[in-house]
Write a protein that holds these residues in place. Structure first.
Motif, PDB file in Angstrom:
ATOM      1  N   LEU A   1       0.811  -1.226   0.000  1.00  0.00           N
ATOM      2  CA  LEU A   1       0.000   0.000   0.000  1.00  0.00           C
ATOM      3  C   LEU A   1       0.841   1.271   0.000  1.00  0.00           C
ATOM      4  CD1 LEU A   1      -3.167  -0.689   2.165  1.00  0.00           C
ATOM      5  CD2 LEU A   1      -3.056  -0.075  -0.254  1.00  0.00           C
ATOM      6  N   PRO A   2       1.757   1.475   0.967  1.00  0.00           N
ATOM      7  CA  PRO A   2       2.549   2.711   0.915  1.00  0.00           C
ATOM      8  C   PRO A   2       3.451   2.795  -0.310  1.00  0.00           C
ATOM      9  CG  PRO A   2       3.360   1.247   2.641  1.00  0.00           C
ATOM     10  CD  PRO A   2       2.051   0.694   2.184  1.00  0.00           C
ATOM     11  N   VAL A   3       3.995   1.648  -0.735  1.00  0.00           N
ATOM     12  CA  VAL A   3       4.859   1.657  -1.919  1.00  0.00           C
ATOM     13  C   VAL A   3       4.056   2.024  -3.163  1.00  0.00           C
ATOM     14  CG1 VAL A   3       6.258   0.216  -3.453  1.00  0.00           C
ATOM     15  CG2 VAL A   3       6.551   0.041  -0.981  1.00  0.00           C
ATOM     16  N   PHE A   4       2.859   1.449  -3.312  1.00  0.00           N
ATOM     17  CA  PHE A   4       2.035   1.715  -4.485  1.00  0.00           C
ATOM     18  C   PHE A   4       1.493   3.147  -4.476  1.00  0.00           C
ATOM     19  CE2 PHE A   4       0.626  -2.946  -5.462  1.00  0.00           C
ATOM     20  CZ  PHE A   4       1.959  -3.282  -5.578  1.00  0.00           C
ATOM     21  N   ILE A   5       1.145   3.640  -3.277  1.00  0.00           N
ATOM     22  CA  ILE A   5       0.532   4.962  -3.190  1.00  0.00           C
ATOM     23  C   ILE A   5       1.520   6.074  -3.507  1.00  0.00           C
ATOM     24  CG2 ILE A   5      -0.476   6.623  -1.555  1.00  0.00           C
ATOM     25  CD1 ILE A   5      -1.872   4.239  -0.217  1.00  0.00           C
ATOM     26  N   THR A   6       2.792   5.900  -3.139  1.00  0.00           N
ATOM     27  CA  THR A   6       3.788   6.952  -3.347  1.00  0.00           C
ATOM     28  C   THR A   6       4.033   7.165  -4.833  1.00  0.00           C
ATOM     29  OG1 THR A   6       5.521   5.288  -3.097  1.00  0.00           O
ATOM     30  CG2 THR A   6       4.977   6.599  -1.156  1.00  0.00           C
ATOM     31  N   GLY A   7       3.251   8.058  -5.411  1.00  0.00           N
ATOM     32  CA  GLY A   7       3.436   8.368  -6.821  1.00  0.00           C
ATOM     33  C   GLY A   7       2.815   7.362  -7.750  1.00  0.00           C
ATOM     34  N   ARG A   8       2.085   6.368  -7.186  1.00  0.00           N
ATOM     35  CA  ARG A   8       1.442   5.327  -7.997  1.00  0.00           C
ATOM     36  C   ARG A   8       2.425   4.618  -8.917  1.00  0.00           C
ATOM     37  NH1 ARG A   8      -3.634   7.656 -10.918  1.00  0.00           N
ATOM     38  NH2 ARG A   8      -3.406   5.633 -11.944  1.00  0.00           N
ATOM     39  N   GLU A   9       3.616   4.368  -8.402  1.00  0.00           N
ATOM     40  CA  GLU A   9       4.598   3.583  -9.139  1.00  0.00           C
ATOM     41  C   GLU A   9       5.559   2.918  -8.168  1.00  0.00           C
ATOM     42  OE1 GLU A   9       7.092   5.853 -11.731  1.00  0.00           O
ATOM     43  OE2 GLU A   9       8.413   6.471 -10.108  1.00  0.00           O
ATOM     44  N   ILE A  10       6.195   1.855  -8.632  1.00  0.00           N
ATOM     45  CA  ILE A  10       7.249   1.213  -7.854  1.00  0.00           C
ATOM     46  C   ILE A  10       8.565   1.641  -8.488  1.00  0.00           C
ATOM     47  CG2 ILE A  10       8.180  -0.958  -6.997  1.00  0.00           C
ATOM     48  CD1 ILE A  10       5.468  -2.225  -7.484  1.00  0.00           C
ATOM     49  N   ALA A  11       9.301   2.510  -7.798  1.00  0.00           N
ATOM     50  CA  ALA A  11      10.558   3.032  -8.327  1.00  0.00           C
ATOM     51  C   ALA A  11      11.635   1.956  -8.283  1.00  0.00           C
ATOM     52  CB  ALA A  11      10.986   4.253  -7.525  1.00  0.00           C
ATOM     53  N   ARG A  12      12.737   2.224  -8.987  1.00  0.00           N
ATOM     54  CA  ARG A  12      13.818   1.243  -9.019  1.00  0.00           C
ATOM     55  C   ARG A  12      14.392   0.981  -7.625  1.00  0.00           C
ATOM     56  NH1 ARG A  12      14.962   3.259 -14.384  1.00  0.00           N
ATOM     57  NH2 ARG A  12      15.025   1.491 -15.842  1.00  0.00           N
ATOM     58  N   TRP A  13      14.537   2.039  -6.803  1.00  0.00           N
ATOM     59  CA  TRP A  13      15.102   1.821  -5.470  1.00  0.00           C
ATOM     60  C   TRP A  13      14.161   0.972  -4.621  1.00  0.00           C
ATOM     61  CZ3 TRP A  13      13.124   2.960  -0.711  1.00  0.00           C
ATOM     62  CH2 TRP A  13      12.062   3.880  -0.646  1.00  0.00           C
ATOM     63  N   GLU A  14      12.848   1.138  -4.825  1.00  0.00           N
ATOM     64  CA  GLU A  14      11.886   0.317  -4.095  1.00  0.00           C
ATOM     65  C   GLU A  14      11.962  -1.133  -4.558  1.00  0.00           C
ATOM     66  OE1 GLU A  14       8.484   3.709  -3.138  1.00  0.00           O
ATOM     67  OE2 GLU A  14       8.569   2.764  -5.125  1.00  0.00           O
ATOM     68  N   GLY A  15      12.149  -1.332  -5.866  1.00  0.00           N
ATOM     69  CA  GLY A  15      12.336  -2.685  -6.383  1.00  0.00           C
ATOM     70  C   GLY A  15      13.586  -3.325  -5.807  1.00  0.00           C
ATOM     71  N   GLY A  16      14.663  -2.536  -5.709  1.00  0.00           N
ATOM     72  CA  GLY A  16      15.897  -3.042  -5.105  1.00  0.00           C
ATOM     73  C   GLY A  16      15.708  -3.403  -3.640  1.00  0.00           C
ATOM     74  N   ALA A  17      14.920  -2.582  -2.925  1.00  0.00           N
ATOM     75  CA  ALA A  17      14.631  -2.877  -1.512  1.00  0.00           C
ATOM     76  C   ALA A  17      13.832  -4.165  -1.385  1.00  0.00           C
ATOM     77  CB  ALA A  17      13.878  -1.713  -0.881  1.00  0.00           C
ATOM     78  N   PHE A  18      12.826  -4.344  -2.261  1.00  0.00           N
ATOM     79  CA  PHE A  18      12.044  -5.584  -2.262  1.00  0.00           C
ATOM     80  C   PHE A  18      12.959  -6.795  -2.458  1.00  0.00           C
ATOM     81  CE2 PHE A  18       7.413  -4.316  -3.506  1.00  0.00           C
ATOM     82  CZ  PHE A  18       7.295  -3.667  -2.289  1.00  0.00           C
ATOM     83  N   LEU A  19      13.828  -6.699  -3.448  1.00  0.00           N
ATOM     84  CA  LEU A  19      14.716  -7.822  -3.764  1.00  0.00           C
ATOM     85  C   LEU A  19      15.664  -8.104  -2.600  1.00  0.00           C
ATOM     86  CD1 LEU A  19      15.172  -9.739  -6.125  1.00  0.00           C
ATOM     87  CD2 LEU A  19      16.922  -8.178  -6.982  1.00  0.00           C
ATOM     88  N   GLY A  20      16.182  -7.031  -1.991  1.00  0.00           N
ATOM     89  CA  GLY A  20      17.074  -7.206  -0.849  1.00  0.00           C
ATOM     90  C   GLY A  20      16.384  -7.889   0.320  1.00  0.00           C
ATOM     91  N   TYR A  21      15.122  -7.530   0.548  1.00  0.00           N
ATOM     92  CA  TYR A  21      14.375  -8.161   1.632  1.00  0.00           C
ATOM     93  C   TYR A  21      14.116  -9.636   1.349  1.00  0.00           C
ATOM     94  CZ  TYR A  21      13.393  -4.237   4.725  1.00  0.00           C
ATOM     95  OH  TYR A  21      13.512  -3.227   5.639  1.00  0.00           O
ATOM     96  N   TYR A  22      13.919  -9.993   0.081  1.00  0.00           N
ATOM     97  CA  TYR A  22      13.709 -11.408  -0.211  1.00  0.00           C
ATOM     98  C   TYR A  22      14.982 -12.202   0.062  1.00  0.00           C
ATOM     99  CZ  TYR A  22      12.363 -15.785  -2.282  1.00  0.00           C
ATOM    100  OH  TYR A  22      12.077 -17.120  -2.451  1.00  0.00           O
ATOM    101  N   VAL A  23      16.123 -11.653  -0.327  1.00  0.00           N
ATOM    102  CA  VAL A  23      17.410 -12.314  -0.042  1.00  0.00           C
ATOM    103  C   VAL A  23      17.577 -12.473   1.471  1.00  0.00           C
ATOM    104  CG1 VAL A  23      19.916 -12.098  -0.204  1.00  0.00           C
ATOM    105  CG2 VAL A  23      18.498 -11.509  -2.164  1.00  0.00           C
ATOM    106  N   ALA A  24      17.220 -11.426   2.229  1.00  0.00           N
ATOM    107  CA  ALA A  24      17.335 -11.485   3.691  1.00  0.00           C
ATOM    108  C   ALA A  24      16.401 -12.538   4.277  1.00  0.00           C
ATOM    109  CB  ALA A  24      17.033 -10.115   4.292  1.00  0.00           C
ATOM    110  N   TYR A  25      15.192 -12.644   3.722  1.00  0.00           N
ATOM    111  CA  TYR A  25      14.217 -13.634   4.209  1.00  0.00           C
ATOM    112  C   TYR A  25      14.724 -15.054   3.995  1.00  0.00           C
ATOM    113  CZ  TYR A  25       9.997 -16.549   4.146  1.00  0.00           C
ATOM    114  OH  TYR A  25       9.077 -17.556   4.357  1.00  0.00           O
ATOM    115  N   VAL A  26      15.247 -15.325   2.800  1.00  0.00           N
ATOM    116  CA  VAL A  26      15.775 -16.664   2.515  1.00  0.00           C
ATOM    117  C   VAL A  26      16.995 -16.946   3.393  1.00  0.00           C
ATOM    118  CG1 VAL A  26      16.846 -18.121   0.751  1.00  0.00           C
ATOM    119  CG2 VAL A  26      14.880 -16.698   0.158  1.00  0.00           C
TER     120      VAL A  26
END
Length: 361
Positions: free
Chosen positions: A290-315
């Motif tokens: 929700l907050p990621v989508f609402i901020t400008g109604r787009e997923i920026a590259r840095w947000e995509g990088g944060a998502f990917l980093g969190y998945y690596v951390a989760y695994v």
């Protein structure tokens, strides 16, 4: 042999899903169903067919941990990995309908799953309730599609086309053949993937649950990976996001709904570790949309990088926890004491700054 089955399983799942969607789509169009309705139902749910096949197959084989882990892990993988990779390719646009309708529905389904499993079990009745909600949701989408604009109708007509007259797949017998072949590939692919995953779990000394949350979840999400990345490369950036959100909703209502139904009186036992950690991660990931989508109604590259980093951390956390590694406590401390708070603060700042920037002349 395990490696061959593991590699062949996802391939068969992808081929089976594509073949099933093609046959079912052509057959539905032959009966006069509109391309928009076909796109919202058959095509949308087709990408989740591997998750259904693996989860139901795992339940029938008595591997309920894989069934639960597959759905929870797939939902985490879909948001963090798929949206992360797609956003790194190109910033993803978020349709306003996703923010107003689809994401809240995904959140509601996630919260409902948490509520139903708090007793440590997903019963036959729980599965029936989830599946009934899926039917209601599908009917709602079909009814809503009647109010779509002509532009939306035309967009679906471009991607969901009936078989050309005289083509080999224009006859209903060929369309039924495609459906049967797709289902067969899904059955064999799921069986191979489950058997290989159990073999890997024993060889690596980890539980079926961890394998389900990671390897199986990633393997069954390959159609979503291919669809979202292809959409991002082609510039169809809203499709990449919609594909993930819709798939997550279907995974909970459809995959676990059917898995609960086939489990019979025994139901699906939910491991304590899932209730204590993984299902909360799935819920947090859904909330983060929700907050990621609402901020400008787009997923920026840095947000995509944060998502990917969190998945690596989760695994990494799952692997460290499974091995009871000495670094687990330090790793958890850094994530909860520094990385997560920093991400939250960054998102809050972005949410404040973007609307202010948009308001400037």
């Amino acid at each position: 042999m395990n490696m061959l089955m593991f590699l062949g399983g996802p391939i068969l799942l992808v081929i089976g899903a594509n073949t099933l969607v093609r046959g079912a789509s052509k057959l539905a169009l032959s009966f006069g169903i509109s391309p928009l309705v076909v796109g919202l139902t058959i095509v949308a749910f087709g990408t989740s067919a591997p998750e259904v096949a693996v989860s139901v197959g795992a339940v029938l084989d008595g591997k309920t941990d894989i069934a639960i882990g597959n759905v929870v892990g797939s939902n985490i993988f879909n948001v963090l990995f798929i949206l992360g990779i797609s956003a790194l390719i190109a910033p993803l646009l978020v349709n306003i309908q996703l923010i107003r309708q689809e994401v809240p529905i995904m959140l509601g389904a996630s919260l409902l799953l948490l509520a139903l499993t708090l007793d440590g079990k997903l019963s036959f009745l729980d599965g029936g309730f989830l599946f009934a909600l899926l039917v209601a949701y599908t009917v709602f989408l079909v009814l809503q599609s009647r109010r779509e604009t002509q532009a939306a109708q035309d967009e679906f007509a471009e991607t969901v086309k009936p078989a050309e007259a005289g083509a080999w797949d224009s006859h209903w017998a060929a369309q039924f053949g495609l459906i049967a072949a797709g289902l067969a590939a899904l059955v064999f692919g799921s069986e191979y993937l489950v058997q290989a995953s159990v073999g890997f779990a024993k060889a690596m000394g980890v539980s079926d649950l961890v394998i389900g949350l990671t390897i199986v979840a990633a393997g069954t999400s390959m159609p979503e990976v291919a669809t979202s990345i292809a959409a991002a490369i082609k510039g169809e950036r809203d499709i990449a996001v919609g594909n993930v959100v819709g798939s997550n909703t279907f995974n909970i209502l459809g995959c676990l709904g059917l898995s609960g139904l086939v489990s019979g009186d025994l139901g699906l036992v939910v491991a304590p570790s899932v209730l204590a950690f993984d299902i909360w991660v799935m819920l947090a990931v859904a909330l983060a949309c929700l907050p990621v989508f609402i901020t400008g109604r787009e997923i920026a590259r840095w947000e995509g990088g944060a998502f990917l980093g969190y998945y690596v951390a989760y695994v990494a956390y799952l692997v460290l926890a499974a091995q009871q590694h000495d670094a687990l406590q330090a790793f958890s401390g850094v994530m909860m004491g520094f990385v997560v708070p920093l991400t939250v603060v960054t998102l809050v700042v972005v949410m404040i700054r973007r609307p202010a920037a948009a308001a400037r002349p």
